[in-house]
Design a protein around this motif. Structure first.
Motif: not given
Lengths: 220, 262
Positions: A30-35, A77-79, A87-101
């Protein structure tokens, strides 16, 4: 429960990933598949490949399991990032960094000699919260179609059922392995059944995404 | 699982897992039922809005019909009488005028009187009030045939049933609009109006041998005023309610059918 029964459930659990993988190929056409769904599809492919690899290649220290857990967290997390909006980009980046650490601290220092139970439990807790929050987002946005036609409804259901059901298995993982040795196949079979349910629910979500031309899980 | 600490962990595990799964299922069911409830509320709200709009439309149509009736009555009673008086007075004044002038004035007054009568009839046909839909449409076809170059014929099958006055008026206006459209736009040489009465249904067909028309193209035309007749037809068919279908009339033209179940 016999070992053979447990093995059958385990193979079914590994094989159940094929269901969303096959349906995901239809979504790709499908074109424009849901990311959101594309990342979940990649997650099921990763899970399947790592499961196959762990059967074929015997490596110590649960390497494939750890790679999978880290990949699982980030794909989900990306999903959810795309599902909640940019709009939630900062929150998700923070969660990703905290979790990975935390994951590496857990892997190297906290549970170096055991399975990484803490980080897996944290994964479950994070995605139980995200799935519930996303359910409330779906309720707030009130789609005009029936909610069960929305792919994200099935994804949230899969995530919530899987992580809620497996939460205590993850939390008591090392205890189950070390102390309740005799019964651990029962617990892992329960986990595998939950995994089969999750994959079936993902497959239903992907199937709805291939059928519906308008419904998109992403918000801007 | 023989010793007691293991047992308590197992129980904790089982209770915890069961509680988590029940919580998950409750949340999912809550979301599903909440959305279902909201959707059904929305459907109810929409149905109420549609009903309200239909009532408004009906009230608007009824007031339009009342106004037409009032204007037709005023024209007939007041202007008609005045024209009669004017004819008598003018002829009296022109008693000594040449015969040719008298005839010319008389003819003009007759023409004006006829025009007023025709307008009165178009506004509110008395046959619809007194004899019903079939008679009124029959009379309309006869009048249109005599007034235009196009042959407008009427036929009916089955036994006419008495239907409500306001529904008769709506059906009459629909036929009037369809025949008017065929006369104005279809470039037809013949128009046929057919009533087919059955036990609980009236089917009206307005057939012409004109150029035919594209319903969507007419509706989508950007110019103001275009498609208004079609819109009024659709509104009336919704109010009745009746099924309005436009088909190609073999070998050429349009077959517009209105099916009303009573």
């Amino acid at each position: 429960m016999t070992l053979e029964q447990s093995l059958v459930i385990s193979y079914l659990s590994d094989g159940s990933a094929l269901l969303p993988i096959v349906i995901g190929f239809l979504l790709l056409q499908k074109k424009n598949s849901d990311r959101v769904l594309l990342y979940l599809w990649l997650l099921t492919i990763t899970a399947f490949l790592l499961d196959i690899s762990s059967v074929l290649i015997v490596l110590g220290d649960n390497l494939f399991g750890n790679i999978y857990r880290l990949a699982e967290f980030h794909f989900l997390l990306v999903s959810y990032f795309f599902a909640f909006g940019r709009k939630t980009l900062k929150l998700f980046i923070t969660i990703a960094i905290v979790y990975t650490s935390f994951f590496f601290v857990d892997l190297i220092f906290l549970q170096a000699k055991q399975l990484t139970s803490f980080s897996v439990t944290l994964t479950a807790a994070v995605f139980i919260i995200f799935s519930v929050l996303h359910f409330f987002k779906l309720m707030r946005d009130l789609p005009s179609t029936h909610i069960h036609q929305l792919p994200m409804f099935w994804v949230d259901t899969a995530v919530l059922v899987y992580f809620a059901g497996a939460f205590f298995i993850f939390l008591l993982r090392n205890y189950l392995i070390e102390v309740l040795k005799d019964d651990q196949i029962v617990y892992w079979s329960l986990h595998n059944i939950l995994n089969i349910i999750k994959n079936i629910l993902f497959a239903i979500g992907l199937w709805h995404a291939t059928k519906s031309p308008v419904v998109k899980s992403e918000t801007r | 699982m023989a010793n007691s600490p293991d047992n308590s962990v197992t129980i904790l595990f089982l209770i915890g897992t069961a509680a988590m799964l029940i919580m998950a299922v409750v949340i999912i069911l809550f979301v599903v039922f909440y959305q279902k409830k909201v959707l059904s509320e929305q459907v109810k709200q929409q149905a109420l809005e549609v009903k309200y709009q239909q009532q408004m439309l009906l009230a608007q149509m009824e007031s339009q019909e009342d106004e037409r009736r009032r204007v037709a009555k005023d024209l007939h009673d007041d202007v008609g009488l005045m024209l009669q008086a004017l004819r008598t007075t003018t002829l009296a004044i022109l008693q000594n005028a040449p015969e040719e002038d008298r005839k010319e004035v008389q003819q003009m007054v007759t023409e004006v009187t006829e025009t007023v009568r025709r307008i009165c009839w178009d506004l509110m046909p008395s046959s619809l009030e007194y004899f019903g839909l079939t008679e009124a449409v029959d009379e309309m076809c006869t009048r249109l045939s005599s007034r235009n170059q196009v042959a407008v014929t009427f036929s009916f099958h089955g036994e006419a049933t008495l239907i409500e006055k306001n529904k008769q008026t709506l059906l009459y206006r629909m036929v009037q609009e369809l025949v008017g459209n065929a006369l104005k736009h279809a470039k037809a040489s013949a128009i046929e109006v057919v009533f087919t009465w059955t036990k609980n249904q009236l089917q009206i067909n307005v057939l012409d041998n004109g150029v035919g028309f594209d319903r969507e193209a007419v509706k989508n035309r950007a110019q103001p005023g275009h498609g208004l007749g079609l819109l009024s037809l659709e509104n009336r068919s919704r109010l009745l309610p009746a099924k309005l279908i436009f088909e190609h009339n073999f070998p050429q033209g349009t077959n517009a059918s209105v099916t009303y179940s009573f």
